[in-house]
Enzyme design. Structure first.
Site, PDB file in Angstrom:
ATOM      1  N   GLU A 119     -24.724  12.400 -10.637  1.00 23.92           N
ATOM      2  CA  GLU A 119     -23.539  12.969 -11.297  1.00 23.92           C
ATOM      3  C   GLU A 119     -23.302  12.095 -12.525  1.00 23.92           C
ATOM      4  OE1 GLU A 119     -19.880  12.961  -8.859  1.00 23.92           O
ATOM      5  OE2 GLU A 119     -18.795  12.619 -10.717  1.00 23.92           O
ATOM      6  N   ARG A 132     -17.737   9.879 -19.287  1.00 23.26           N
ATOM      7  CA  ARG A 132     -16.867   8.744 -19.586  1.00 23.26           C
ATOM      8  C   ARG A 132     -17.397   7.961 -20.761  1.00 23.26           C
ATOM      9  NH1 ARG A 132     -15.800   6.365 -13.506  1.00 23.26           N
ATOM     10  NH2 ARG A 132     -15.563   8.442 -12.627  1.00 23.26           N
ATOM     11  N   LYS A 160     -14.047  17.547  -3.901  1.00 23.11           N
ATOM     12  CA  LYS A 160     -14.186  16.096  -3.936  1.00 23.11           C
ATOM     13  C   LYS A 160     -12.877  15.506  -3.402  1.00 23.11           C
ATOM     14  CE  LYS A 160     -14.711  12.390  -7.370  1.00 23.11           C
ATOM     15  NZ  LYS A 160     -15.384  11.992  -8.600  1.00 23.11           N
TER      16      LYS A 160
HETATM   17  C1  3PG Z   1     -15.697   8.648  -9.445  1.00 19.69           C
HETATM   18  O1  3PG Z   1     -15.387   9.041 -10.553  1.00 19.69           O
HETATM   19  O2  3PG Z   1     -16.119   9.433  -8.605  1.00 19.69           O
HETATM   20  C2  3PG Z   1     -15.440   7.226  -9.072  1.00 19.69           C
HETATM   21  O3  3PG Z   1     -15.279   6.406 -10.160  1.00 19.69           O
HETATM   22  C3  3PG Z   1     -16.392   6.657  -8.102  1.00 19.69           C
HETATM   23  O4  3PG Z   1     -15.728   5.676  -7.425  1.00 19.69           O
HETATM   24  P1  3PG Z   1     -16.479   4.376  -6.913  1.00 19.69           P
HETATM   25  O5  3PG Z   1     -16.884   3.610  -8.145  1.00 19.69           O
HETATM   26  O6  3PG Z   1     -15.459   3.634  -6.082  1.00 19.69           O
HETATM   27  O7  3PG Z   1     -17.660   4.809  -6.115  1.00 19.69           O
END
Ligand code: 3PG
Length: 187
Positions: free
Chosen positions: A32, A36, A120
């Site tokens: 994914e 960003r 999600k």
């Molecule tokens: C996302 O956007 O899904 C998160 O930033 C993932 O979170 P994590 O870094 O705690 O896995």
């Protein structure tokens, strides 16, 4: 959806190969790529062209414009931190799976109204973790979850053991895959 959904942040387009090959080497054929960073769209396009054996999607898609850019680049699925009706509509039209972030009953009901049954659950650690998922599954037995945010080796197994968990998302998959690859090349 694949069982493991690595949340990938690509700062420079040139990092794409390193990250995707590390994931493949650790047996993960999904990424994914998050919107960003300014190169997100190009990274998705590059990944789709050069890694046809991987399921490449776009994450952190927060508006219609990013969604269209991601689909144009070849994204095979779209993930958002929350629920966007305009993103949902575009994905439905293009027949591409959309996984919106939903943590409340109201958000889940909105997703269901849009024809979405896998969401999600983000940030999973902040919104009650497995306990919350179990409670939400009572009124919404038709819904599957992708817990993401604060999931790591210490709690992944408990999420995986719950049958309403369709997949696990997280940036730790990327970190682990790169560490493993670097260990091998150093040793
Ligand atoms: C996302 O956007 O899904 C998160 O930033 C993932 O979170 P994590 O870094 O705690 O896995």
């Amino acid at each position: 959806m694949e069982k493991f959904v690595p949340v990938v942040v690509i700062k420079e387009l040139s990092e794409t190969d390193k990250i995707l090959s590390a994931l493949k080497k650790s047996g993960i054929f999904c990424a994914e790529i998050t919107f960003r960073t300014p190169c997100a769209r190009d990274a998705i396009e590059y990944a789709c062209k050069n890694y046809p054996d991987m399921f490449i999607g776009a994450g952190t898609v927060i508006n219609a414009q990013q969604c269209s850019a991601a689909l144009d680049a070849g994204a095979q699925f779209i993930v958002s931190p929350g629920l966007s009706v305009s993103v949902a509509k575009i994905c439905k039209e293009k027949n591409v799976p959309y996984y919106p972030g939903c943590v409340t009953p109201t958000e889940i009901m909105q997703a269901l109204e849009l024809g979405i049954t896998t969401v999600k659950f983000f940030p999973a650690n902040v919104y009650g973790g497995l306990k919350a998922l179990k409670a939400l599954s009572a009124p919404f037995p038709q819904v599957k979850f992708i817990p993401t945010g604060g999931v790591d080796r210490s709690n992944i197994d408990e999420f995986l053991a719950f049958d309403k968990v369709e997949a696990i998302g997280g940036s730790f998959f990327v970190k682990e895959a790169i560490e493993k690859m670097e260990e091998k090349s150093n040793g």
